[in-house]
Scaffold this motif. Structure first.
Motif, PDB file in Angstrom:
ATOM      1  N   GLY A  74      54.085  -8.745  55.774  1.00 46.62           N
ATOM      2  CA  GLY A  74      54.012  -7.294  55.862  1.00 46.62           C
ATOM      3  C   GLY A  74      52.637  -6.750  56.165  1.00 46.62           C
ATOM      4  O   GLY A  74      52.455  -5.540  56.288  1.00 46.62           O
ATOM      5  N   PHE A 117      49.157  -5.640  58.011  1.00 48.57           N
ATOM      6  CA  PHE A 117      48.765  -5.116  59.314  1.00 48.57           C
ATOM      7  C   PHE A 117      47.894  -6.163  59.993  1.00 48.57           C
ATOM      8  O   PHE A 117      47.192  -6.919  59.339  1.00 48.57           O
ATOM      9  CB  PHE A 117      47.969  -3.823  59.146  1.00 48.57           C
ATOM     10  CG  PHE A 117      48.814  -2.625  58.788  1.00 48.57           C
ATOM     11  CD1 PHE A 117      49.995  -2.741  58.089  1.00 48.57           C
ATOM     12  CD2 PHE A 117      48.398  -1.372  59.161  1.00 48.57           C
ATOM     13  CE1 PHE A 117      50.754  -1.631  57.765  1.00 48.57           C
ATOM     14  CE2 PHE A 117      49.143  -0.234  58.841  1.00 48.57           C
ATOM     15  CZ  PHE A 117      50.326  -0.378  58.148  1.00 48.57           C
ATOM     16  N   TYR A 144      45.403  -1.281  64.279  1.00 43.89           N
ATOM     17  CA  TYR A 144      46.083  -2.157  63.319  1.00 43.89           C
ATOM     18  C   TYR A 144      47.574  -2.094  63.598  1.00 43.89           C
ATOM     19  O   TYR A 144      48.177  -1.023  63.543  1.00 43.89           O
ATOM     20  CB  TYR A 144      45.778  -1.734  61.871  1.00 43.89           C
ATOM     21  CG  TYR A 144      44.353  -2.026  61.492  1.00 43.89           C
ATOM     22  CD1 TYR A 144      43.994  -3.287  61.017  1.00 43.89           C
ATOM     23  CD2 TYR A 144      43.370  -1.068  61.632  1.00 43.89           C
ATOM     24  CE1 TYR A 144      42.669  -3.571  60.695  1.00 43.89           C
ATOM     25  CE2 TYR A 144      42.052  -1.349  61.308  1.00 43.89           C
ATOM     26  CZ  TYR A 144      41.713  -2.596  60.843  1.00 43.89           C
ATOM     27  OH  TYR A 144      40.411  -2.885  60.537  1.00 43.89           O
ATOM     28  N   TYR A 145      48.119  -3.240  63.926  1.00 40.75           N
ATOM     29  CA  TYR A 145      49.539  -3.326  64.264  1.00 40.75           C
ATOM     30  C   TYR A 145      50.365  -3.608  63.020  1.00 40.75           C
ATOM     31  O   TYR A 145      50.079  -4.534  62.269  1.00 40.75           O
ATOM     32  CB  TYR A 145      49.768  -4.455  65.277  1.00 40.75           C
ATOM     33  CG  TYR A 145      49.225  -4.141  66.648  1.00 40.75           C
ATOM     34  CD1 TYR A 145      50.068  -3.723  67.666  1.00 40.75           C
ATOM     35  CD2 TYR A 145      47.877  -4.256  66.930  1.00 40.75           C
ATOM     36  CE1 TYR A 145      49.577  -3.440  68.930  1.00 40.75           C
ATOM     37  CE2 TYR A 145      47.368  -3.977  68.178  1.00 40.75           C
ATOM     38  CZ  TYR A 145      48.224  -3.559  69.183  1.00 40.75           C
ATOM     39  OH  TYR A 145      47.729  -3.269  70.431  1.00 40.75           O
ATOM     40  N   ARG A 146      51.399  -2.800  62.831  1.00 39.86           N
ATOM     41  CA  ARG A 146      52.342  -3.020  61.736  1.00 39.86           C
ATOM     42  C   ARG A 146      53.306  -4.128  62.143  1.00 39.86           C
ATOM     43  O   ARG A 146      53.434  -4.435  63.330  1.00 39.86           O
ATOM     44  CB  ARG A 146      53.120  -1.732  61.459  1.00 39.86           C
ATOM     45  CG  ARG A 146      52.232  -0.608  60.935  1.00 39.86           C
ATOM     46  CD  ARG A 146      52.929   0.701  61.019  1.00 39.86           C
ATOM     47  NE  ARG A 146      53.123   0.996  62.438  1.00 39.86           N
ATOM     48  CZ  ARG A 146      53.476   2.168  62.922  1.00 39.86           C
ATOM     49  NH1 ARG A 146      53.716   3.161  62.123  1.00 39.86           N
ATOM     50  NH2 ARG A 146      53.617   2.361  64.218  1.00 39.86           N
ATOM     51  N   ARG A 187      56.440  -4.127  62.574  1.00 43.62           N
ATOM     52  CA  ARG A 187      57.397  -3.667  63.585  1.00 43.62           C
ATOM     53  C   ARG A 187      56.749  -3.651  64.968  1.00 43.62           C
ATOM     54  O   ARG A 187      57.380  -3.992  65.971  1.00 43.62           O
ATOM     55  CB  ARG A 187      57.894  -2.262  63.218  1.00 43.62           C
ATOM     56  CG  ARG A 187      58.819  -1.657  64.253  1.00 43.62           C
ATOM     57  CD  ARG A 187      58.864  -0.125  64.061  1.00 43.62           C
ATOM     58  NE  ARG A 187      59.267   0.560  65.253  1.00 43.62           N
ATOM     59  CZ  ARG A 187      58.457   0.881  66.269  1.00 43.62           C
ATOM     60  NH1 ARG A 187      57.210   0.543  66.268  1.00 43.62           N
ATOM     61  NH2 ARG A 187      58.927   1.541  67.299  1.00 43.62           N
ATOM     62  N   ASP A 188      55.475  -3.247  65.042  1.00 43.23           N
ATOM     63  CA  ASP A 188      54.763  -3.248  66.321  1.00 43.23           C
ATOM     64  C   ASP A 188      54.631  -4.670  66.861  1.00 43.23           C
ATOM     65  O   ASP A 188      54.804  -4.903  68.058  1.00 43.23           O
ATOM     66  CB  ASP A 188      53.363  -2.640  66.172  1.00 43.23           C
ATOM     67  CG  ASP A 188      53.384  -1.168  65.805  1.00 43.23           C
ATOM     68  OD1 ASP A 188      54.151  -0.416  66.434  1.00 43.23           O
ATOM     69  OD2 ASP A 188      52.637  -0.780  64.894  1.00 43.23           O
TER      70      ASP A 188
END
Length: 92
Positions: A7, A9, A47-49, A51-52
């Motif tokens: 989970g 980032f 910062y990629y989550r 989902r990204d």
């Protein structure tokens, strides 16, 4: 080396490395796919989550693995939505 949880980032460098893509490709895709929405912090750092990251992986698979064009992937996203595109890229 620290291992991040699922989970967590991820920075653009981490995402680029994990998907074997240059960071400039991720920045370009952000201009073509509005659904890629990394959080931008101070100094413009992305910062990629999770989902990204899933979406970028799906886009990579469709473009490089299945031979879609950018316009073709844009159409899929528009017609089917992000979740469907991610799921279809995970397929058999």
């Amino acid at each position: 080396m620290t291992v991040k949880t699922d989970g967590a980032f991820r920075t653009i460098g981490e995402v680029a490395e994990s998907l074997d893509l240059p960071p400039h490709v991720l920045r370009f895709w952000e201009t073509r796919f509005s659904e890629i929405e990394p959080v931008k912090r101070a100094g413009g750092r992305r910062y990629y989550r999770p989902r990204d990251v899933e979406l970028v992986a799906a886009i990579r698979h469709l473009l490089y693995g299945r031979g879609y064009t950018i316009k073709g992937v844009q159409r899929l996203l528009r017609e089917q939505g992000v979740r469907a595109v991610i799921e279809s890229a995970r397929g058999p």
